[in-house]
Design an enzyme around this catalytic site. Sequence first.
Site, PDB file in Angstrom:
ATOM      1  CB  SER A  28      40.135  27.014  43.106  1.00  0.00           C
ATOM      2  OG  SER A  28      40.569  28.208  42.529  1.00  0.00           O
ATOM      3  CB  SER A 173      35.627  38.511  43.886  1.00  0.00           C
ATOM      4  OG  SER A 173      36.514  37.831  44.770  1.00  0.00           O
ATOM      5  CD  GLN A 175      40.893  35.208  45.891  1.00  0.00           C
ATOM      6  OE1 GLN A 175      41.078  36.341  46.312  1.00  0.00           O
ATOM      7  NE2 GLN A 175      41.842  34.501  45.301  1.00  0.00           N
ATOM      8  CG  ASP A 326      43.341  33.112  37.953  1.00  0.00           C
ATOM      9  OD1 ASP A 326      43.285  34.321  38.263  1.00  0.00           O
ATOM     10  OD2 ASP A 326      43.044  32.198  38.745  1.00  0.00           O
ATOM     11  NE  ARG A 357      48.188  37.543  37.333  1.00  0.00           N
ATOM     12  CZ  ARG A 357      47.623  36.491  37.900  1.00  0.00           C
ATOM     13  NH1 ARG A 357      46.368  36.166  37.594  1.00  0.00           N
ATOM     14  NH2 ARG A 357      48.295  35.748  38.753  1.00  0.00           N
TER      15      ARG A 357
END
Length: 442
Positions: A28, A173, A175, A326, A357
């Site tokens: 990141s 998020s 992102q 993650d 996932r």
Amino acid sequence: MTDHNATPRSFSASAPLQGRIRIPGDKSISHRSLMLSALAIGESRVTGLLEGHDVLATAAAMRAMGADIERRDDGEWRIHGVGVGGLLQPREALDMGNSGTSTRLLMGLVASHPITVTFTGDASLSGRPMGRVIDPLSQMGADISASPGGRLPLMVRGLAPAIPLSYRLPMASAQVKSAVLLAGLNTPGITEVIEPVPTRDHSERMLKGFGATLEVEVEPDGTRWISIMGEAELKPQTIVVPGDPSSAAFFIVAALVVPGSDVTIANVGLNPTRAGLVEVLRAMGGDIELLDAREVGGEPVADLRVRHSALQGIEVDPAIVPSMIDEFPILFVAAALAEGRTVTTGLDELRVKESDRLAVMATGLKAIGVRVEESEDGLVIDGTGGEPLPGGATIAGHLDHRICMSFAVAGLVSKTPVTIDDIAPVATSFPNFEALLTGLQP
Ligand code: S3P
């Protein structure tokens, strides 16, 4: 990177892991250091940059939009930026490979520049939702045409000057938050993101470090109001990228579950918005010692000494999820070796990562003999209490680096080897994963 021949790899029961390793740079922070350096006027220097495929895709994109980016032989990266507002029209589509972070953050940058950019990616990235960034960036004036379902390939026609926005994040998020803040960099006035659930704050830290006027106010209930003053002038920086806690995670769990292990993992970033896994593993009984706590590049860092431990199943508080988003694939492997039941909830975002996932981990864990139930937003796992897993299956990694590495660790504690159908995706985030693992084995 988009097309390659599959490279299967098997992992089998391991002798104790022992020794010291140094974790490569944070993914990141590496993306952000290239992007912001490319927007500063003058020369920035970055050391410790993660040289995985995802970050290299960001470097190639910033070059294609006018930045001068060079890697020296000693590993230092030198970047001459174009200035905020100065991004150039690339001549070709930008290939983002497997990288969602590159795609979403760069869409934000492009949205407020007077350029038109097409983004493409591999099969995994082309299946991921981009509507979450298309919505706010369209409100700021960008004209975005996406493939059906708001997917890649897509084209962003930026608008300059763009329209400032106050945007409440509909999902946790970093992102999406970062895409809006980066669009705000070249937008007149104040662009604001309201974040009900805190996510990784590397963009905020680094934007401030580069001299942007960015303010964060926190309400009593934890909601964060982040505002950035547009038409910023960024000043070049010297950046040391700390090690990636999401990469360290695989070795932390490997050392906890392989009997007799004693491993020191150097240079692990422990920003509180990223450190949830260490907290959960300690609550499960994991012996993780923090050594030499210090600051690197404005981020808390320590060396971790991790010893094999008898783990207990746990109910993971969904409030901690964003700080270890993650790390769930590898936590599931730890849970498979723990005594008793581990229950996870609040993981719906895991379904839109490099793979689904939850589904992929449930299928793979079942195939190697783990007792696991999949719910809509989590997994329930009954562990072996430290007994080795049966193993003996080939796992479909679905172009997802963290799935591949999680099952590699599972193979180290399995009676029969575990085969990953294609190990290549590991190079997106952790090119020397296998070399570091081999170095810890006798
Ligand atoms: C990232 C944010 C997270 C994380 C990803 C990197 C970032 O994604 O899963 O690996 O660098 O901002 P989301 O924003 O989709 O949660």
